[in-house]
Design an enzyme around this catalytic site. Structure first.
Site, PDB file in Angstrom:
ATOM      1  N   PRO A   2      36.906  40.946  41.191  1.00  0.00           N
ATOM      2  CA  PRO A   2      38.038  41.698  41.748  1.00  0.00           C
ATOM      3  C   PRO A   2      38.893  42.266  40.627  1.00  0.00           C
ATOM      4  O   PRO A   2      39.039  41.662  39.582  1.00  0.00           O
ATOM      5  CB  PRO A   2      38.832  40.637  42.515  1.00  0.00           C
ATOM      6  N   GLU A   3      39.438  43.424  40.890  1.00  0.00           N
ATOM      7  CA  GLU A   3      40.374  44.025  39.946  1.00  0.00           C
ATOM      8  C   GLU A   3      41.767  43.492  40.293  1.00  0.00           C
ATOM      9  O   GLU A   3      41.963  42.887  41.335  1.00  0.00           O
ATOM     10  CB  GLU A   3      40.347  45.542  40.103  1.00  0.00           C
ATOM     11  N   LYS A  51      44.709  39.063  37.669  1.00  0.00           N
ATOM     12  CA  LYS A  51      43.700  38.713  38.676  1.00  0.00           C
ATOM     13  C   LYS A  51      43.864  37.301  39.198  1.00  0.00           C
ATOM     14  O   LYS A  51      42.975  36.772  39.847  1.00  0.00           O
ATOM     15  CB  LYS A  51      42.321  38.849  38.052  1.00  0.00           C
TER      16      LYS A  51
END
Ligand SMILES: [Zn+2]
Length: 264
Positions: A2-3, A51
């Protein structure tokens, strides 16, 4: 992976469901979390740091989760049936149940534990924080000048939030060589890169799929996931190269980004 915007979106979903409500359930199959003693506690804040996600409780402790490739948080009504799957932790109040699936990192930390944490205690400026100190972020990026640019921008100790998708997209948009040394890039160009990162990540905080190309028709991304296809600027061929110790995929157009293939 995930960004940063994915985690900020998760925090935005969890916050209204959890904050200010007393927990009626807090459970986890993980041995380290078998005795959390969180029932009756109130959630005070849900915080995204790059993150990393932190759910803070009114006794000063925080539940830290990092999603890596596989993890995710789901919010559903407490009255619904408990979902199935690879559940790592469940927090529920009278109305909502928040369930974390498959996250490789789930830790319950004291405030001091957060400050001294090897990951949380050493994060670079968060590109999605309300205020961003650009000078600090650029100085951190340039702290190891020989480091390839595509590796430096992904190092969460330097700046936090950029994952694989944004790395490829931002460097393409800026016309910068992912394999070139970060020290060879002017500070002004690094500032522009980070401001562009912030702009696109903010734009992608809303609902819907992530896009790094807007209103032009065609794909949602310039180069990410487009290996072997035509470059949308010059018509050359988009390529993919594994980069860094973890072998993360970097997509690029050699022509648009001045990549010297002979040097690699
Ligand atoms: Zn091109």
């Amino acid at each position: 992976m995930p960004e940063g915007d994915t985690i900020h979106r998760a925090a935005a979903r969890l916050r209204p469901a959890l904050v200010d409500q007393p927990l009626i359930e807090a459970s986890s199959p993980l041995p380290a979390l078998s005795d959390m003693q969180l029932v009756g506690r109130h959630v005070t804040e849900v915080e995204a740091r790059g993150k990393n996600l932190l759910i803070w409780f009114d006794d000063g402790r925080a539940l830290y989760t990092h999603m890596r490739m596989s993890g995710r948080w789901r919010v559903l009504p407490t009255a619904d049936e408990q979902p199935r799957g690879d559940i790592r932790v469940t927090l529920a109040n009278a109305q909502w149940r928040a369930v974390c699936f498959s996250a490789p990192t789930v830790e319950l930390l004291t405030e001091r534990g957060v400050a001294r944490h090897p990951v949380l205690g050493n994060l670079g400026p968060d590109l999605l924080a309300p205020t961003l100190d650009l000078a600090v972020a650029v100085a951190r990026l340039r702290s190891d000048p020989a480091r390839p640019l595509g590796e430096a921008v992904m190092d969460q100790r330097l700046v936090s939030g950029i994952g694989n998708v944004y790395k490829s997209e931002l460097l393409f948009m800026a016309g910068l060589d992912p394999f070139g040394a970060v020290g060879d890039v002017a500070s002004e160009a690094l500032e522009a890169l980070l401001l562009n990162a912030r702009k696109w990540m903010r734009r992608n905080l809303g609902a819907g799929r992530r896009r790094t190309r807007w209103g032009a028709g065609g794909p949602d991304a310039w180069v990410y996931g487009r290996s072997g296809e035509g470059c949308l600027k010059c018509g050359g061929r988009v390529q993919m190269q594994r980069q860094g110790r973890l072998g993360r995929s970097t997509y690029y157009c050699g022509g648009c980004q001045g990549v010297d293939e002979a040097q690699r």
